[in-house]
Every structure is written in C-alpha cells, then in structure tokens.
Scaffold this motif. Structure first.
Motif, mmCIF file in Angstrom:
data_model
loop_
_atom_site.group_PDB
_atom_site.id
_atom_site.type_symbol
_atom_site.label_atom_id
_atom_site.label_comp_id
_atom_site.label_asym_id
_atom_site.label_seq_id
_atom_site.Cartn_x
_atom_site.Cartn_y
_atom_site.Cartn_z
ATOM 1 N N LEU A 44 -10.929 -2.497 -2.185
ATOM 2 C CA LEU A 44 -9.959 -1.400 -2.158
ATOM 3 C C LEU A 44 -8.517 -1.878 -2.060
ATOM 4 N N LEU A 45 -8.299 -3.122 -1.606
ATOM 5 C CA LEU A 45 -6.932 -3.658 -1.611
ATOM 6 C C LEU A 45 -6.691 -4.500 -2.863
ATOM 7 N N GLY A 46 -7.553 -4.355 -3.843
ATOM 8 C CA GLY A 46 -7.470 -5.179 -5.039
ATOM 9 C C GLY A 46 -7.946 -6.583 -4.713
ATOM 10 N N GLY A 220 -16.554 6.435 1.274
ATOM 11 C CA GLY A 220 -15.756 6.312 2.495
ATOM 12 C C GLY A 220 -14.626 5.308 2.396
ATOM 13 N N VAL A 221 -13.935 5.139 3.502
ATOM 14 C CA VAL A 221 -12.841 4.163 3.657
ATOM 15 C C VAL A 221 -11.683 4.419 2.684
ATOM 16 N N GLY A 222 -11.196 5.633 2.737
ATOM 17 C CA GLY A 222 -9.967 5.963 2.021
ATOM 18 C C GLY A 222 -10.128 6.325 0.566
ATOM 19 N N ARG A 223 -11.305 6.104 -0.007
ATOM 20 C CA ARG A 223 -11.448 6.271 -1.461
ATOM 21 C C ARG A 223 -11.118 7.689 -1.936
ATOM 22 N N THR A 224 -11.415 8.685 -1.129
ATOM 23 C CA THR A 224 -11.180 10.054 -1.597
ATOM 24 C C THR A 224 -9.827 10.606 -1.134
ATOM 25 N N GLY A 225 -9.044 9.754 -0.456
ATOM 26 C CA GLY A 225 -7.723 10.219 0.009
ATOM 27 C C GLY A 225 -7.701 10.570 1.487
ATOM 28 N N THR A 226 -8.869 10.580 2.115
ATOM 29 C CA THR A 226 -8.954 10.651 3.587
ATOM 30 C C THR A 226 -9.816 9.473 4.008
ATOM 31 N N GLY A 284 -12.618 -6.526 8.422
ATOM 32 C CA GLY A 284 -12.676 -5.083 8.664
ATOM 33 C C GLY A 284 -11.462 -4.580 9.431
ATOM 34 N N SER A 285 -11.019 -5.357 10.407
ATOM 35 C CA SER A 285 -9.852 -4.939 11.188
ATOM 36 C C SER A 285 -8.602 -4.891 10.326
ATOM 37 N N ALA A 286 -8.458 -5.905 9.460
ATOM 38 C CA ALA A 286 -7.281 -5.936 8.575
ATOM 39 C C ALA A 286 -7.311 -4.727 7.630
ATOM 40 N N VAL A 287 -8.492 -4.443 7.081
ATOM 41 C CA VAL A 287 -8.621 -3.297 6.161
ATOM 42 C C VAL A 287 -8.307 -1.996 6.901
ATOM 43 N N MET A 288 -8.878 -1.837 8.085
ATOM 44 C CA MET A 288 -8.663 -0.589 8.836
ATOM 45 C C MET A 288 -7.179 -0.383 9.152
ATOM 46 N N ASP A 289 -6.492 -1.454 9.540
ATOM 47 C CA ASP A 289 -5.060 -1.316 9.854
ATOM 48 C C ASP A 289 -4.282 -0.788 8.660
ATOM 49 N N ILE A 290 -4.651 -1.242 7.476
ATOM 50 C CA ILE A 290 -3.921 -0.834 6.270
ATOM 51 C C ILE A 290 -4.331 0.587 5.848
ATOM 52 N N VAL A 291 -5.632 0.805 5.804
ATOM 53 C CA VAL A 291 -6.150 2.069 5.255
ATOM 54 C C VAL A 291 -5.815 3.268 6.142
ATOM 55 N N VAL A 295 0.689 6.747 5.097
ATOM 56 C CA VAL A 295 1.316 6.582 3.786
ATOM 57 C C VAL A 295 0.313 5.993 2.786
ATOM 58 N N PHE A 296 -0.617 5.139 3.278
ATOM 59 C CA PHE A 296 -1.619 4.557 2.381
ATOM 60 C C PHE A 296 -2.517 5.662 1.819
ATOM 61 N N LEU A 297 -3.027 6.506 2.723
ATOM 62 C CA LEU A 297 -3.945 7.562 2.286
ATOM 63 C C LEU A 297 -3.241 8.574 1.375
ATOM 64 N N LYS A 298 -1.972 8.851 1.703
ATOM 65 C CA LYS A 298 -1.207 9.772 0.840
ATOM 66 C C LYS A 298 -1.075 9.195 -0.563
ATOM 67 N N GLN A 299 -0.857 7.892 -0.623
ATOM 68 C CA GLN A 299 -0.698 7.232 -1.924
ATOM 69 C C GLN A 299 -2.009 7.284 -2.719
ATOM 70 N N VAL A 300 -3.146 7.141 -2.012
ATOM 71 C CA VAL A 300 -4.441 7.231 -2.704
ATOM 72 C C VAL A 300 -4.602 8.638 -3.306
ATOM 73 N N ALA A 301 -4.286 9.647 -2.483
ATOM 74 C CA ALA A 301 -4.433 11.024 -2.964
ATOM 75 C C ALA A 301 -3.506 11.258 -4.161
ATOM 76 N N HIS A 302 -2.284 10.716 -4.073
ATOM 77 C CA HIS A 302 -1.312 10.888 -5.149
ATOM 78 C C HIS A 302 -1.794 10.183 -6.430
ATOM 79 N N ALA A 303 -2.231 8.934 -6.282
ATOM 80 C CA ALA A 303 -2.716 8.186 -7.447
ATOM 81 C C ALA A 303 -3.933 8.898 -8.044
ATOM 82 N N GLY A 304 -4.800 9.411 -7.171
ATOM 83 C CA GLY A 304 -5.981 10.134 -7.639
ATOM 84 C C GLY A 304 -5.589 11.346 -8.470
ATOM 85 N N GLU A 305 -4.578 12.074 -8.007
ATOM 86 C CA GLU A 305 -4.102 13.251 -8.746
ATOM 87 C C GLU A 305 -3.546 12.850 -10.110
ATOM 88 N N MET A 306 -2.762 11.761 -10.088
ATOM 89 C CA MET A 306 -2.165 11.298 -11.357
ATOM 90 C C MET A 306 -3.240 10.923 -12.368
#
Ligand code: PLP
Length: 396
Positions: A44-46, A220-226, A284-291, A295-306
């Motif tokens: 998910l972080l590429g 899970g883990v941010g994929r759907t924007g939450t 897992g801790s590094a991923v959780m801190d980012i996800v 702003v990260f989740l908002k960006q996922v939702a925004h990219a998903g909409e686009m």
C-alpha cells in the motif's frame, strides 16, 4: 524428473520483477510496469518506501526473532495502535491472511465453547467468498475449484448467497456460531456488501448472540478510504481478520477481537512461532503510523474518486467490453461483459499495466494507496492505449 524445483501450483506469467520503484515494478529484462495490482492489495505504500525500509532495517539490525515465550514490547506497541484505531480490545498476530482468518474462526468457536455451548461451532459464510488456502479457510468458501483434491473438507461452514439477508437469517440454527463475511469480496469480483446486508447481519448477531466475523484481509488497512471498511457501514464486528496491507509487503496478519468475543482465547488456546516477530511488528507499526494519518486516508478517498470517475466515463467508449465500475476507495473493479483474463494479459504484456483478474468477470484495480495525479494520468494513458489495441485484436 519433469516437476520443476518450484512446486508448480501457480500459473505464473513471464513478468519476472526484480525491483520496485514507488508505483512501478521493473522486471529482470528491464521492462517497467505500472503496478495497479500492488501484490494483490499488499504494497500500500508502493515499493521502496523509505520509512518502511528504515523501520525494517533498524529492527533487523537490533532483534529479528524471539519466541512468544518472552514478553514482546514490539507486539504490545502494534497491538496498542490497532486497539486505539479500531473496535478491537485485543489482538493476535499471524504471518498471513489465512492464518488470521483461522485465528478468527477459533476465536468465534471458543466464544461459544467458553459459554458452555460447544455445539455452536458453525459459521455461516457466503458464496464466492475467499478466505485463504488452508483447510479451514477453503472449507469456509463454497468455491469448488479450491476444494478439488482436498476432501474431506472441515465441517462447520454453511454457505449462503452474498448480500441476501433473508438467506442468512434462515440459515441460523442451533449450531450457528456466527457469520464470516468480507465487506467487499475481493477474489469474488469486488462485490460490495450492501449497507442493509452488513447492518442486518450485525442485528441478527446481536439478536442471537452470534459472532460477526469480518474478513478485511483484502479490503482493510486504508484501501477503501477508512482504516477498515466496516467504518463506512456504521457497525462494529466482534472479530476481524486483517493482513496484506498491514505489513506493507512484509508478511503480517492479525486477528482483532473485542474482549467479550475473546473470552475463550486463554493461555494455550492458540500460538505461532513467527506470529508477531519483531521484524513484522516494525513493519506493521511503520505502516500504521502512516495509514492512520487523517490526510493519508483522505488522499486515498480522493484518489479513489478520481480513478472511479475517470473509469465511469472511460467505459462508455467500450460498451462491448465493460458493464460497470464497482468498489470503494482504491479497491475497484471493472465488471466486464467478456472474460477479463485476456484483457488483463494484454494490458500487462503489451502496455505495461498490471491489474488482477477476479471472479464474476471482473478486472481488479488495486493500486498502491500512494498513487497521485501522475500515476493516475499514466494509468489512463496505458488503459486507453491498451483497450484501443485490444478492441482491434483477435482476443477481443
Ligand atoms: N481473505 C481474503 C479476503 C483474501 O483476499 C485473502 C487473500 O487473497 C486471504 C484471506 C488469504 O490471505 P493469505 O493469502 O495472506 O493467506
């Protein structure tokens, strides 16, 4: 001997990635691919995210593995983060999605056993579900292609139609322990559970003292924007399986549970040699801190909409190929009118675009969650060129 050293259970294609750079994979022969598969919803972080690499490198140099016989500050830290950001009170760490689902199944059964109702061991599961490849998780799915050669299956699963609340209600009996369901079926074709269905399962679970077990290994883990998809349904599960994205590419899964649901999971009830090892915890801790950054989740939702809006317009150009767009956030599917595999292969081999075919005639799009406008533009360019040449080809 004709069998290769690598057991031939995967129909592997000719792409042989050896390096990853952000949202691209580079193969042995130097070809570059735009990765809209992300290891099937894992990276998910590429690829080559500095923060994730740093966390793993530091931990590797400090302590790689210890037994679960010892105290684990690393597990406590990640469990604390998961508890803080979800419905859960307690967490068991695994190495994969199937193991996470296994732990969930055991937690659900042991809940009833601990309550003096050992006869309530059966989970109601749903057609076209995918929960993994262990004996229990293939038994939890009605997909015959996964059963072939492996009989007898494990008892204790009863299949119902997905999104059919009446069928689920009618399936409840004296042996029912709960429901096991993906909020969005991934392998099954990016089929989204309706709000009425998931909320209805929650209500039935409350009414009959059943466990609502969600398999969010893929969604899970941010994929759907939450952080988890259930948040968008206004419900809480009792037990949840998470994996894939949570390690950002490092093998990691977990069973999340409420205190009540975990009442049977006492000393000796479950275990794993590698589950919760410090390396996986660092990832897992590094991923959780980012996800978990808003702003990260908002960006996922925004990219998903686009991506979704673009797809909805785009498919109008190919009415013979596509029927519609499915999914939530960056878990998207193009429902096709024809078999999706040839198009997936064409996009991959001729246009350097990686996607994943799924059930129910669906082409899955699971990009890294860090895609931005540049990657989305590149995606449309490759998809447009790919569909144009595909429509003219013999495969179409
Ligand atoms: N559950 C779901 C919803 C999945 O999509 C998968 C894998 O695709 C699994 C469970 C199994 O995960 P793993 O392959 O890590 O065992």
């Amino acid at each position: 001997m004709s069998i290769p050293p690598l057991m031939p259970v995967y129909p592997r294609c000719d792409v042989r990635p050896v390096r990853g750079e952000h949202c691209h994979l580079i193969s042995e022969d130097g070809s570059r691919y735009l990765d809209f598969a992300a290891g099937i919803a894992v990276n998910l972080l590429g690829h080559s995210d500095e923060r994730l690499i740093g966390a793993i490198q530091r931990q590797a140099a400090t302590l790689m593995h210890v037994s679960n016989l010892y105290g684990s500050p690393q597990q406590e830290e990640l469990a604390q983060k998961l508890v803080r950001h979800s419905f859960a009170d307690t967490v068991f760490f695994t190495n994969s999605g199937a193991e996470a689902v296994e732990a969930c199944i055991k937690t659900a059964r042991s809940y009833h056993h601990a309550g003096g109702q050992a006869e309530r061991f059966e989970l109601i599961t749903f057609n076209n579900a995918f929960h993994g490849r262990t004996m229990a998780t293939i038994s939890a799915s009605n997909q015959a292609k996964m059963h072939k050669g492996f009989a007898p299956l494990l008892p204790g699963f009863r299949y119902c139609e997905f999104n059919d609340l009446t069928a689920a209600k009618n399936a409840i009996g004296p042996n029912t322990a709960g429901f096991l369901v993906e909020p969005i079926q991934g392998e099954g074709g990016v089929r989204v559970a309706s709000k009425a269905f998931l909320r209805g399962l929650r209500a039935l679970a409350d009414e009959h003292d059943l466990m609502l077990v969600l398999d969010e290994v893929q969604c899970g883990v941010g994929r759907t924007g939450t952080l988890y998809a259930y948040e968008q349904y206004g419900i809480h599960p009792d037990i949840l399986a998470t994996a894939k994205g949570i390690g950002g590419g490092f093998p990691l899964g977990a069973c999340l549970s409420t205190e009540k649901a975990a009442r049977g999971m006492t000393f000796g009830a479950h275990g794993s040699t590698y589950g919760g090892n410090p390396l996986a915890m660092a990832a897992g801790s590094a991923v959780m801190d980012i996800v978990t950054e808003e702003v990260f989740l908002k960006q996922v939702a925004h990219a998903g909409e686009m991506v979704r809006k673009g797809l909805e317009q785009f498919i109008g150009n190919y009415t013979g190929l596509f029927e519609g767009v499915r999914g939530l956030g960056l878990m998207l599917g193009l429902k096709m009118k024809v078999e999706p595999r040839p198009l997936m292969q064409h996009l991959r081999d001729r246009h350097g675009l990686l996607t994943v075919a799924a059930g129910d005639m669906t082409l899955r799009l699971l990009p890294p969650l860090v895609i931005g406008e540049t990657e989305i533009a590149e995606f449309y360019e490759r998809l447009s060129d790919g569909c144009a040449s595909y429509a003219l080809s013999d495969a179409a």
